[in-house]
Design a protein around this motif. Sequence first.
Motif, PDB file in Angstrom:
ATOM      1  N   GLY A  73       0.833  -1.198   0.000  1.00 21.92           N
ATOM      2  CA  GLY A  73       0.000   0.000   0.000  1.00 21.92           C
ATOM      3  C   GLY A  73       0.864   1.243   0.000  1.00 21.92           C
ATOM      4  O   GLY A  73       2.097   1.181  -0.037  1.00 21.92           O
ATOM      5  N   THR A  87      -3.699   9.611   4.009  1.00 23.51           N
ATOM      6  CA  THR A  87      -4.704   8.562   3.849  1.00 23.51           C
ATOM      7  C   THR A  87      -4.030   7.336   3.266  1.00 23.51           C
ATOM      8  O   THR A  87      -3.262   7.431   2.306  1.00 23.51           O
ATOM      9  CB  THR A  87      -5.844   9.022   2.928  1.00 23.51           C
ATOM     10  OG1 THR A  87      -6.425  10.216   3.464  1.00 23.51           O
ATOM     11  CG2 THR A  87      -6.918   7.947   2.826  1.00 23.51           C
ATOM     12  N   LEU A  88      -4.312   6.180   3.861  1.00 26.51           N
ATOM     13  CA  LEU A  88      -3.692   4.925   3.453  1.00 26.51           C
ATOM     14  C   LEU A  88      -4.542   4.251   2.382  1.00 26.51           C
ATOM     15  O   LEU A  88      -5.752   4.070   2.559  1.00 26.51           O
ATOM     16  CB  LEU A  88      -3.527   4.005   4.662  1.00 26.51           C
ATOM     17  CG  LEU A  88      -2.933   2.621   4.414  1.00 26.51           C
ATOM     18  CD1 LEU A  88      -1.545   2.735   3.807  1.00 26.51           C
ATOM     19  CD2 LEU A  88      -2.884   1.828   5.713  1.00 26.51           C
ATOM     20  N   TYR A  89      -3.911   3.881   1.290  1.00 27.82           N
ATOM     21  CA  TYR A  89      -4.582   3.180   0.200  1.00 27.82           C
ATOM     22  C   TYR A  89      -3.841   1.883  -0.097  1.00 27.82           C
ATOM     23  O   TYR A  89      -2.610   1.818   0.002  1.00 27.82           O
ATOM     24  CB  TYR A  89      -4.612   4.035  -1.074  1.00 27.82           C
ATOM     25  CG  TYR A  89      -5.434   5.297  -0.959  1.00 27.82           C
ATOM     26  CD1 TYR A  89      -6.807   5.268  -1.159  1.00 27.82           C
ATOM     27  CD2 TYR A  89      -4.831   6.513  -0.653  1.00 27.82           C
ATOM     28  CE1 TYR A  89      -7.567   6.427  -1.061  1.00 27.82           C
ATOM     29  CE2 TYR A  89      -5.577   7.672  -0.554  1.00 27.82           C
ATOM     30  CZ  TYR A  89      -6.947   7.623  -0.757  1.00 27.82           C
ATOM     31  OH  TYR A  89      -7.699   8.765  -0.648  1.00 27.82           O
ATOM     32  N   CYS A  90      -4.607   0.855  -0.475  1.00 26.86           N
ATOM     33  CA  CYS A  90      -3.997  -0.400  -0.904  1.00 26.86           C
ATOM     34  C   CYS A  90      -3.714  -0.340  -2.399  1.00 26.86           C
ATOM     35  O   CYS A  90      -4.450   0.289  -3.166  1.00 26.86           O
ATOM     36  CB  CYS A  90      -4.929  -1.581  -0.606  1.00 26.86           C
ATOM     37  SG  CYS A  90      -5.054  -1.995   1.149  1.00 26.86           S
ATOM     38  N   PHE A  96      -7.647  -4.635   2.653  1.00 26.68           N
ATOM     39  CA  PHE A  96      -7.538  -4.842   4.096  1.00 26.68           C
ATOM     40  C   PHE A  96      -8.426  -6.013   4.494  1.00 26.68           C
ATOM     41  O   PHE A  96      -9.489  -6.232   3.908  1.00 26.68           O
ATOM     42  CB  PHE A  96      -7.981  -3.593   4.862  1.00 26.68           C
ATOM     43  CG  PHE A  96      -7.124  -2.387   4.612  1.00 26.68           C
ATOM     44  CD1 PHE A  96      -5.841  -2.317   5.120  1.00 26.68           C
ATOM     45  CD2 PHE A  96      -7.602  -1.320   3.873  1.00 26.68           C
ATOM     46  CE1 PHE A  96      -5.042  -1.213   4.890  1.00 26.68           C
ATOM     47  CE2 PHE A  96      -6.820  -0.203   3.641  1.00 26.68           C
ATOM     48  CZ  PHE A  96      -5.534  -0.152   4.147  1.00 26.68           C
ATOM     49  N   THR A 100     -10.436  -0.788   9.491  1.00 23.28           N
ATOM     50  CA  THR A 100      -9.335  -0.162  10.199  1.00 23.28           C
ATOM     51  C   THR A 100      -9.270   1.316   9.861  1.00 23.28           C
ATOM     52  O   THR A 100      -9.923   1.789   8.923  1.00 23.28           O
ATOM     53  CB  THR A 100      -8.004  -0.844   9.825  1.00 23.28           C
ATOM     54  OG1 THR A 100      -6.949  -0.274  10.593  1.00 23.28           O
ATOM     55  CG2 THR A 100      -7.700  -0.659   8.351  1.00 23.28           C
ATOM     56  N   HIS A 102      -7.915   4.470   8.240  1.00 24.88           N
ATOM     57  CA  HIS A 102      -7.164   4.723   7.015  1.00 24.88           C
ATOM     58  C   HIS A 102      -6.581   6.129   6.980  1.00 24.88           C
ATOM     59  O   HIS A 102      -5.746   6.421   6.136  1.00 24.88           O
ATOM     60  CB  HIS A 102      -8.066   4.527   5.789  1.00 24.88           C
ATOM     61  CG  HIS A 102      -8.581   3.136   5.657  1.00 24.88           C
ATOM     62  ND1 HIS A 102      -9.618   2.789   4.821  1.00 24.88           N
ATOM     63  CD2 HIS A 102      -8.209   1.984   6.260  1.00 24.88           C
ATOM     64  CE1 HIS A 102      -9.856   1.495   4.916  1.00 24.88           C
ATOM     65  NE2 HIS A 102      -9.018   0.990   5.785  1.00 24.88           N
ATOM     66  N   SER A 103      -7.035   7.012   7.879  1.00 28.82           N
ATOM     67  CA  SER A 103      -6.596   8.408   7.864  1.00 28.82           C
ATOM     68  C   SER A 103      -5.739   8.704   9.087  1.00 28.82           C
ATOM     69  O   SER A 103      -6.051   8.268  10.203  1.00 28.82           O
ATOM     70  CB  SER A 103      -7.809   9.345   7.840  1.00 28.82           C
ATOM     71  OG  SER A 103      -8.565   9.152   6.658  1.00 28.82           O
ATOM     72  N   CYS A 123      -1.950  -4.250   3.719  1.00 39.49           N
ATOM     73  CA  CYS A 123      -2.770  -4.740   2.613  1.00 39.49           C
ATOM     74  C   CYS A 123      -2.258  -6.113   2.182  1.00 39.49           C
ATOM     75  O   CYS A 123      -1.053  -6.364   2.185  1.00 39.49           O
ATOM     76  CB  CYS A 123      -2.708  -3.774   1.435  1.00 39.49           C
ATOM     77  SG  CYS A 123      -3.175  -2.073   1.846  1.00 39.49           S
TER      78      CYS A 123
END
Length: 558
Positions: A73, A87-90, A96, A100, A102-103, A123
């Motif tokens: 990710g 912001t977490l992206y896969c 995921f 969970t 993501h920010s 991810c």
Amino acid sequence: MQTAVVWEVPQFSDNSGGRLSVSTTHTPGSLFSVGETVVSYTAADQAGNNRTCDLTITVQGSTCEQPFVPVNGEFSCSEEEDGVNCTLYCSDGYSFTQQTVHSYFCANNGVWEPPHSPDRPDCSLNRIANHGFKPFEMLFEASRCDDLELVKSFTGEFNTKLRDMLPNICSHDDVACKLEVISQGHCLEYNYDYENGFAIGPGGWRSNLGPKSGQDYAYFDSGFATDSPRTPMQQDGSARTGTSHYRSKRHRKITTRDHKIQIFFNITASIPQPSSRNDSVEVANQKRLLRILEQLTNRLKRTLAKQPLSSYHVSSEMIVVADPKSLESKRASLFCRPGSVLKGRMCVQCPVGTYYSLEYTECESCWLGSYQDQEGQMECKTCPDGSSTAYFHARNQDECKEQCKPGGYSVNGLETCESCPLGYYQPGLGSRECLVCPDETSTVTSGAREMAECGVPCLAGHFSRTGLVPCYPCPRDYYQPDHGRSYCLSCPFYGTTTVTGATAIQHCSSFGSSFLPKEESVTSAPEVVVSQGYQASSQVFHECFLNPCQNRGTCEEV
């Protein structure tokens, strides 16, 4: 990352009023990296005189570095006036396994919210689910079902016959179906009073409809009456009123019992995945899989009405007949093989740092002392002997640290460790604290491993092998100024003492001589014969000088 910076250009002048030549290392609007950069302006007149003006340009980068490096990710971050938002992206093809956060936000102070945690989200590989199941339940009429062994035998026979016929009922080309019998069969018993049309429970008429007094009821033409005898008052009353007695005709009550066996079973279906990922093809296969499962109910009803599934001759006492109309089912559902969890219509592998729990059917963090560096695993890998992890969810073997050895401790029981201080001991491995010695006892050295090392220390002027009582006084010509020692020191320059148990160098006759402190440790004393059987021939006197061994044994200081 570079930033364009502008500033006010410094002005130069010369007392001659002549024209100046100005040079510079940077111009306003130039790009600068994070940190400090010196910008120099140099002015020179026609006579060659020059002066330099230095400006220091400081570009302040955010103190908020990326919270962590996600597996499969990435973060998308934006800097704002009050801080940094990430912001977490896969990556494509990854998801995921659980809901969970993501920010993440950092208010330019280096502290992220939510804070860093070992079980941070990662991810892992996803794929369109290609397994489905449909649950069924059905009743079978039986001549009897009170014998558990016969019921078990029938269930096994039904299982075998249906499994053999399942390919003709369910399988289509590349779709493979399997039977999963959930139970060994439940015996249901129904009692009926056909004359009155009452359904009676397994306990019979008396236990369900009878009064609590325990009287038996029968049905007469004139209504309900009890079989209990009349009281004398009732008999007399009948005579006085002239009521005529008549003989009632009792109807025979016909009660029959129906036995039924209830069976629960699932039919699962699977379709192979393409050799290379193709989401559009896999989605179409998934829809076809669910459609085939939904068509099973009607097909099963038709099949169960025919031989060999319609009747079973289990024994001379037990005959079972299928009741196809009782077949019930629930909606077909998707499922994933162990090692992955279902998220929507996708199967997502358990990420690194976790394993698939068969008990909870979800991904669980690896426990202390274990790690997992691969996805979709059924268990975690154990750290090498003598090592462990400081937290759950370890992702690789590098997170396994050496455990503190006996006699040591640390905040988490792992390296870097400290020795137990005086008065404490620790026999265990990987300890987070040391144990205190019993009252009025202590240890003579740090790093004690056993409670046996706790004791009463020898007083100054005394010694023993352990430094604990029982102790011996230092012989003549030796002394010991400290408590809890396992040796005595010899007087320097062949000095002597007049008493045993000397506690200071001042007790030596050579104390007034001129010598260097280091000479005390290198000067050997001649062999002397001391009282109480002591024999000393060394600068340091220890317990071996007491000749403790018997049978010609020898004592060595280790």
